[in-house]
Enzyme design. Structure first.
Site, PDB file in Angstrom:
ATOM      1  N   HIS A 189      -3.147   7.566   6.522  1.00 49.37           N
ATOM      2  CA  HIS A 189      -2.075   8.381   5.924  1.00 49.37           C
ATOM      3  C   HIS A 189      -2.636   9.681   5.352  1.00 49.37           C
ATOM      4  O   HIS A 189      -2.037  10.746   5.494  1.00 49.37           O
ATOM      5  CB  HIS A 189      -1.402   7.626   4.770  1.00 49.37           C
ATOM      6  CG  HIS A 189      -0.179   6.849   5.173  1.00 49.37           C
ATOM      7  ND1 HIS A 189       0.911   7.429   5.779  1.00 49.37           N
ATOM      8  CD2 HIS A 189       0.137   5.540   5.031  1.00 49.37           C
ATOM      9  CE1 HIS A 189       1.844   6.499   5.996  1.00 49.37           C
ATOM     10  NE2 HIS A 189       1.392   5.342   5.562  1.00 49.37           N
ATOM     11  N   GLY A 201       0.837  -1.185   0.000  1.00 46.46           N
ATOM     12  CA  GLY A 201       0.000   0.000   0.000  1.00 46.46           C
ATOM     13  C   GLY A 201       0.873   1.236   0.000  1.00 46.46           C
ATOM     14  O   GLY A 201       1.992   1.211   0.535  1.00 46.46           O
ATOM     15  N   HIS A 215      -5.024   1.694   7.130  1.00 50.74           N
ATOM     16  CA  HIS A 215      -3.668   2.266   7.202  1.00 50.74           C
ATOM     17  C   HIS A 215      -3.503   3.393   6.168  1.00 50.74           C
ATOM     18  O   HIS A 215      -2.995   4.474   6.487  1.00 50.74           O
ATOM     19  CB  HIS A 215      -2.645   1.140   6.968  1.00 50.74           C
ATOM     20  CG  HIS A 215      -1.214   1.559   7.026  1.00 50.74           C
ATOM     21  ND1 HIS A 215      -0.344   1.129   8.002  1.00 50.74           N
ATOM     22  CD2 HIS A 215      -0.481   2.362   6.219  1.00 50.74           C
ATOM     23  CE1 HIS A 215       0.847   1.669   7.799  1.00 50.74           C
ATOM     24  NE2 HIS A 215       0.794   2.413   6.710  1.00 50.74           N
ATOM     25  N   GLU A 216      -3.953   3.135   4.935  1.00 49.23           N
ATOM     26  CA  GLU A 216      -3.766   4.136   3.868  1.00 49.23           C
ATOM     27  C   GLU A 216      -4.692   5.339   4.059  1.00 49.23           C
ATOM     28  O   GLU A 216      -4.295   6.471   3.806  1.00 49.23           O
ATOM     29  CB  GLU A 216      -3.962   3.509   2.490  1.00 49.23           C
ATOM     30  CG  GLU A 216      -2.999   2.363   2.147  1.00 49.23           C
ATOM     31  CD  GLU A 216      -1.534   2.648   2.450  1.00 49.23           C
ATOM     32  OE1 GLU A 216      -1.094   3.809   2.357  1.00 49.23           O
ATOM     33  OE2 GLU A 216      -0.815   1.689   2.808  1.00 49.23           O
ATOM     34  N   CYS A 221       5.257   0.130   7.852  1.00 46.55           N
ATOM     35  CA  CYS A 221       4.963   1.246   6.955  1.00 46.55           C
ATOM     36  C   CYS A 221       6.243   1.559   6.186  1.00 46.55           C
ATOM     37  O   CYS A 221       7.323   1.609   6.780  1.00 46.55           O
ATOM     38  CB  CYS A 221       4.517   2.457   7.764  1.00 46.55           C
ATOM     39  SG  CYS A 221       4.179   3.911   6.761  1.00 46.55           S
ATOM     40  N   LEU A 222       6.101   1.778   4.873  1.00 47.02           N
ATOM     41  CA  LEU A 222       7.282   2.085   4.054  1.00 47.02           C
ATOM     42  C   LEU A 222       7.989   3.345   4.550  1.00 47.02           C
ATOM     43  O   LEU A 222       9.191   3.494   4.352  1.00 47.02           O
ATOM     44  CB  LEU A 222       6.877   2.271   2.585  1.00 47.02           C
ATOM     45  CG  LEU A 222       6.373   1.020   1.860  1.00 47.02           C
ATOM     46  CD1 LEU A 222       5.942   1.384   0.445  1.00 47.02           C
ATOM     47  CD2 LEU A 222       7.433  -0.072   1.842  1.00 47.02           C
ATOM     48  N   GLN A 241       3.329   9.890   1.047  1.00 52.17           N
ATOM     49  CA  GLN A 241       4.576   9.122   1.206  1.00 52.17           C
ATOM     50  C   GLN A 241       5.562   9.338   0.058  1.00 52.17           C
ATOM     51  O   GLN A 241       6.715   8.910   0.138  1.00 52.17           O
ATOM     52  CB  GLN A 241       4.275   7.628   1.321  1.00 52.17           C
ATOM     53  CG  GLN A 241       3.538   7.265   2.600  1.00 52.17           C
ATOM     54  CD  GLN A 241       3.338   5.782   2.701  1.00 52.17           C
ATOM     55  OE1 GLN A 241       2.405   5.243   2.141  1.00 52.17           O
ATOM     56  NE2 GLN A 241       4.243   5.103   3.397  1.00 52.17           N
TER      57      GLN A 241
HETATM   58 NI    NI Z   1       2.240   3.466   5.681  1.00 55.61          NI
END
Ligand code: NI
Length: 169
Positions: free
Chosen positions: A138, A45, A134-135, A92-93, A50
């Site tokens: 963000h 995701g 989660h997204e 998370c990236l 990000q």
């Molecule tokens: Ni994330």
């Protein structure tokens, strides 16, 4: 084009993103680039903040290229229903190398626009529910660490600050 992933500490990650109003070829290209950037970073995701773009756009593929049908584009998404509870490790990236157990709803429904601006609803369970939450978080300037206990969160922040000082972040 593959964008570099913005890491924790950058204020764009904690700023609510702006709604998308133009469903033009530029948006199509950006969504394509977001999938490319997400796969390159080995994620399932990715939200536009990000990659440093504060717009309400997220892409998800919980199958990581296994099933082309699983590719999901969410523009201006909102969680309209959630039920149940699940606790799983989450990462998370933008916070690489860390994973923590996060409790979230087990089943959710999201309302969003597709790449052409058409509204749709999509329900997901388990990993997909987690990714949708989660997204969407963000896009509201919220990271998964906000769901941790203050103790765990502070410990993580201390470790990250150390990495920053060492030039390893
Ligand atoms: Ni994330």
């Amino acid at each position: 084009m593959i964008y570099p992933i913005v890491k924790y500490g950058d204020s764009v990650l904690e700023t609510p993103a702006t709604p998308v109003r133009e469903f033009d070829p530029k948006l199509h290209k950006l969504v394509e680039d977001m999938f490319e950037s997400m796969y390159a970073a080995h994620g399932v995701g990715l939200a536009a903040p990000q990659i440093g773009i504060s717009k309400r756009i997220a892409v998800i593929d919980v199958t990581f290229k296994e099933d082309p049908q699983a590719k999901l584009v969410l523009i201006n998404p909102e969680i309209i229903h959630s039920e149940g509870r699940q606790s799983q490790n989450e990462g998370c990236l933008s916070i690489p190398e860390f994973r923590e157990s996060v409790t979230r709803a087990r089943k959710v429904t999201v309302r969003a626009q597709d790449i052409d601006g058409n509204w749709f609803e999509r329900s997901g369970e388990d990993l997909l529910a987690r990714a949708l939450l989660h997204e969407t978080d963000h896009l509201n300037g919220k990271l998964y660490i906000s769901h941790l206990s203050a103790l765990k969160r502070d410990l993580m922040k201390r470790k990250i600050r150390k990495l920053m000082k060492a030039g390893q972040w």
